[in-house]
Design an enzyme around this catalytic site. Structure first.
Site, PDB file in Angstrom:
ATOM      1  N   THR A  13       0.814  -1.219   0.000  1.00 39.81           N
ATOM      2  CA  THR A  13       0.000   0.000   0.000  1.00 39.81           C
ATOM      3  C   THR A  13       0.844   1.264   0.000  1.00 39.81           C
ATOM      4  O   THR A  13       0.488   2.254  -0.635  1.00 39.81           O
ATOM      5  CB  THR A  13      -0.912  -0.022   1.250  1.00 39.81           C
ATOM      6  OG1 THR A  13      -1.739  -1.176   1.149  1.00 39.81           O
ATOM      7  CG2 THR A  13      -1.781   1.205   1.341  1.00 39.81           C
ATOM      8  N   ASP A  56       1.843  -7.156  -4.144  1.00 38.63           N
ATOM      9  CA  ASP A  56       1.087  -7.154  -2.896  1.00 38.63           C
ATOM     10  C   ASP A  56       1.786  -8.187  -2.013  1.00 38.63           C
ATOM     11  O   ASP A  56       2.158  -9.269  -2.492  1.00 38.63           O
ATOM     12  CB  ASP A  56      -0.352  -7.577  -3.168  1.00 38.63           C
ATOM     13  CG  ASP A  56      -1.215  -7.447  -1.927  1.00 38.63           C
ATOM     14  OD1 ASP A  56      -2.081  -6.566  -1.913  1.00 38.63           O
ATOM     15  OD2 ASP A  56      -1.013  -8.239  -0.973  1.00 38.63           O
TER      16      ASP A  56
HETATM   17  N1  ASP Z   1      -2.241  -5.997   0.874  1.00 37.70           N
HETATM   18  C1  ASP Z   1      -1.214  -5.012   1.163  1.00 37.70           C
HETATM   19  C2  ASP Z   1       0.106  -5.746   1.242  1.00 37.70           C
HETATM   20  O1  ASP Z   1       0.428  -6.310   2.228  1.00 37.70           O
HETATM   21  C3  ASP Z   1      -1.501  -4.291   2.414  1.00 37.70           C
HETATM   22  C4  ASP Z   1      -0.474  -3.254   2.808  1.00 37.70           C
HETATM   23  O2  ASP Z   1       0.465  -2.957   2.137  1.00 37.70           O
HETATM   24  O3  ASP Z   1      -0.636  -2.709   3.889  1.00 37.70           O
HETATM   25  O4  ASP Z   1       0.848  -5.743   0.320  1.00 37.70           O
END
Ligand code: ASP
Length: 340
Positions: A13, A56
């Site tokens: 994110t 991700d």
């Molecule tokens: N789904 C994302 C990830 O872990 C969530 C984040 O970055 O906070 O890559």
């Protein structure tokens, strides 16, 4: 002389902003980090960016950890510290894995990420990133790095990486280190908790070890687990098991359970016991249920997180080839993953 930090971006994110055309969140080009966060220029730190193809972190794997370890090794002499930007979902697994794979790391390797994308007004990413860089560059009065080793910075607290766990999908304070105090707390000033910061022996050579055994499993027990399922999990070619038990390390005492585990251990499978509780530790001396596990050769994971236990298992099984040597290594703390 300015400190230098290598910023490795793996995805998650933190590296996203809103695409002006579609309005969707998309990864931004980390080579343009100064345009995204102009205040980074005000830090007295030379930053070089190493962007991976963003993923991700649900797609994180041992291949990512090997790539991180190799890049840190290849750039070890050139930089004073390293910041790894990583999705929050599996950040504690990656930080734990790297803590075992990097040996005698005398420079900071700080993992961070964010709950909200950096391109969103209320983001926590800007502060997490700026402070992580500051921590990776920080030196004490003797000119030594303040926080050598693998750590994780999130929401004003720096933790030992292999003691962390993601605790919230909602709160900005996404990570906890329930069994080990923060290494630093960031308020108006940065307070280092020096008694809890470990340093490698001076002169110990830095190196990496990248072999990891993939045939490992985490088995979380629950009332109603059936013998057939349990046996299937233990006989699927698995070489190491992290058993998540109740409370202080307790599990069913029935012969169906103990017998299946005993047979698995006799076949050479390593089994480490960690608790399902979010804090506290396994003590297999207190209850009959724990004593039974100890008798058949289950190893206490003490106050280790599941993330540290499973990555340690991958590391140890690849490093040692006999059950006895593996047990010996699993019982000792390799890099502060359990104990005080
Ligand atoms: N789904 C994302 C990830 O872990 C969530 C984040 O970055 O906070 O890559």
């Amino acid at each position: 002389m300015k400190s230098s930090v290598l910023l490795i971006y793996t995805g998650g994110t933190i590296g996203m902003h809103t695409d002006p055309e579609s309005g969707a969140l998309v990864p931004f080009d980390f080579n343009h980090i100064y345009e995204e966060i102009p205040s980074l220029r005000r830090l007295d730190v030379e930053i070089e960016v190493l962007p991976f193809d963003p993923i991700d972190s649900s797609n994180a794997s041992p291949e990512l950890w090997v790539r991180l370890a190799e890049n840190i090794r290849d750039n070890y002499e050139r930089f004073d510290g390293f910041v790894v930007l990583h999705g929050t979902d599996t950040m504690s697994y990656s930080a734990s894995a790297l803590s075992f794979m990097l040996h005698n790391v005398a420079k900071p390797v700080v993992f961070t990420g964010s709950q909200l994308p950096i391109g969103v007004l209320r983001t926590d990413g800007r502060e997490n990133l700026i402070t992580a860089v500051e921590l990776a560059a920080a030196k004490d009065s003797k000119g030594r790095p303040e926080v050598p080793g693998v750590s994780l910075y999130f929401q004003n607290r720096l933790f030992r990486g292999n003691r962390t766990t993601k605790q919230s999908a909602e709160e900005m304070s996404a990570f906890a280190s329930n069994n080990y105090p923060p290494l630093a707390e960031v308020g108006v000033s940065i307070q280092y908790n020096r008694a809890y910061i470990a340093r490698p022996k001076s002169g110990a050579p830095f190196g990496i070890r990248t072999e990891l055994e993939r045939e490992v499993a985490i088995i979380k027990i629950f009332p109603g687990l059936t013998e057939s399922l349990f046996r299937a999990m233990l006989s699927s070619g698995v070489k190491g098991v992290v058993l998540e038990t109740y409370g202080a390390g307790n599990a069913p005492t029935g012969e169906w359970f103990i017998g299946a585990l005993r047979e698995a251990i006799k076949r050479g499978i390593s089994v480490v016991n960690v608790t399902q509780c979010s804090n506290g530790e396994v003590n297999m001396d207190i209850y009959e249920t724990g004593v039974a596990l100890q008798k058949i050769g289950v190893i206490s994971g003490r106050d280790m997180t599941t993330e540290a236990a499973v990555t340690k298992m991958m590391y140890v099984l690849a490093a040692e080839s006999t059950p006895a040597r593996r047990a010996k290594m699993l019982k000792r703390s390799i890099c502060g993953e359990f104990g005080k």
